[in-house]
Design an enzyme around this catalytic site. Structure first.
Site, PDB file in Angstrom:
ATOM      1  N   CYS A   1       0.801  -1.219   0.000  1.00 20.16           N
ATOM      2  CA  CYS A   1       0.000   0.000   0.000  1.00 20.16           C
ATOM      3  C   CYS A   1       0.834   1.269   0.000  1.00 20.16           C
ATOM      4  CB  CYS A   1      -0.920   0.017   1.222  1.00 20.16           C
ATOM      5  SG  CYS A   1      -0.037   0.090   2.803  1.00 20.16           S
TER       6      CYS A   1
ATOM      7  N   GLU B   1      -7.203  -6.067  -0.275  1.00 22.23           N
ATOM      8  CA  GLU B   1      -7.286  -4.980   0.699  1.00 22.23           C
ATOM      9  C   GLU B   1      -6.194  -3.964   0.432  1.00 22.23           C
ATOM     10  OE1 GLU B   1      -5.821  -3.651   4.946  1.00 22.23           O
ATOM     11  OE2 GLU B   1      -4.819  -4.520   3.211  1.00 22.23           O
TER      12      GLU B   1
ATOM     13  N   ARG C   1      -9.068   2.170  11.876  1.00 20.37           N
ATOM     14  CA  ARG C   1      -8.279   1.606  10.779  1.00 20.37           C
ATOM     15  C   ARG C   1      -9.194   1.452   9.574  1.00 20.37           C
ATOM     16  NH1 ARG C   1      -3.250  -0.550  10.829  1.00 20.37           N
ATOM     17  NH2 ARG C   1      -2.608  -1.794   9.049  1.00 20.37           N
TER      18      ARG C   1
ATOM     19  N   ARG D   1      -9.822   0.829   5.736  1.00 17.72           N
ATOM     20  CA  ARG D   1      -9.191   0.167   4.600  1.00 17.72           C
ATOM     21  C   ARG D   1     -10.239  -0.144   3.537  1.00 17.72           C
ATOM     22  NH1 ARG D   1      -5.423   1.890   6.783  1.00 17.72           N
ATOM     23  NH2 ARG D   1      -3.439   0.892   7.346  1.00 17.72           N
TER      24      ARG D   1
END
Length: 326
Positions: free
Chosen positions: A71, A109, A153, A155
């Site tokens: 990422c 993800e 968090r 995502r």
């Protein structure tokens, strides 16, 4: 038994989630040697290293591809070079393997910023690539704090179904409304003495800044030094900040918290806990590597919730019908 492969496996967050449903991992890949060490300690195997050097024909047939592809190329905290960055092109390794094996589902993800990177063109490229390979693509940003974890968090999760499965709509999991505080995930003072921060440049904001009911989000109550990244102090009855694989400051990667009157960062074990890893998860690496690994990992309960929805959508393809047990 239904099977999956674990690409860009890290420390095995996807694997913990899918194995809890009885699926079998038939191939894993992770280039970081320290993450390989942790993966082996927990799963008894060393992942294949560089996926770019792995012939697709050498990857066993499988039903699902899992992948939290790197990422950093899309992160808002980085340079956001996307597909101009070598790490950004690794998505196409997933596409290469999917094209050869034609699995039923892809479960991917990435960071929240992936959705709007380069004005949405990066996500458009990924979506069109998967569609051209014969998949119907769905996506949604999910926050771990809606799935029983005391941490912000966010995502983006991408689920792609092979078109012959005829999935016209996919409902991502709703918030489970399991609001918890960070405090319930913390170890005793006796186990966390090494993480206490003793500094003379601490400034607390005072009780007047505390609401009567603490919200399910990080609640900053002070600063260390100038209050930059890794220098902010939060209340233990709120939530943790997003764990990070990078960053500086005296409380780098975890943030600082006022716990039982002491200011400290989180321990690696506490990081494992708030990411949803089981209590017997092995951490065989240095603290520095452990923080990096948890900062790069997926939140296990979120993956479980997404996969439960996948089973609810096409459970008959896995010999489970519409009913299943986790």
């Amino acid at each position: 038994m239904n099977t999956f492969i674990d690409l860009f496996a890290g420390i095995g967050g996807f694997r913990f989630a899918l194995e809890s449903f009885g699926l079998k991992c038939v191939f894993s890949s992770e280039i970081d040697v320290h993450a390989q060490t942790t993966y082996k300690a927990n799963f008894g195997e060393i992942p294949h290293a560089d996926i770019t050097e792995t012939d697709a024909t050498k990857v066993p047939a499988h039903d699902i591809i899992c992948g939290g592809f790197p990422c950093q190329a899309f992160s808002i905290s980085g340079k956001q070079r996307g597909f101009e960055d070598t790490r950004g092109t690794l998505f196409f390794e997933i596409a290469r393997i999917a094209e050869h094996h034609r699995p039923k589902v892809l479960l991917l993800e990435n960071v929240k910023n992936f959705e709007r990177h380069n004005d949405g063109k990066t996500l458009e490229t990924v979506t069109e690539t998967l569609q051209n390979l014969g998949y119907s693509v769905f996506r949604k940003v999910l926050n771990a704090n809606n799935f029983g974890l005391p941490m912000i968090r966010e995502r983006i999760y991408i689920v792609a179904f092979r078109k012959d499965l005829k999935v016209q709509n996919f409902n991502f999991p709703d918030s489970q409304n399991k609001q918890v505080s960070l405090k319930t995930f913390l170890d005793s003072d006796a186990k966390t003495t090494d993480y206490v921060i003793n500094r003379s440049d601490v400034k607390m904001f005072g009780k007047q800044f505390l609401p009567e009911t603490l919200p399910p989000k990080p609640l900053q109550i002070g600063i260390i030094n100038k209050g930059g990244q890794g220098e902010r102090i939060y209340h233990e009855l709120g939530h943790a900040v997003t764990l990070s694989a990078h960053g500086g400051g005296v409380a780098s990667k975890t943030g600082a918290y006022l716990v039982n009157g002491k200011i400290r960062k989180l321990s690696p074990r506490e990081c494992a806990r708030i990411m949803g890893f089981p209590e017997d998860f092995q951490i065989p690496v240095s603290n520095a590597q452990a923080y990096k690994q948890f900062g790069n990992s997926v939140a296990v309960p979120v993956v479980k919730a997404v996969f439960a929805q996948i089973l609810a959508t096409i459970g008959e393809q896995f010999g489970r019908g519409k009913r299943f047990a986790n």
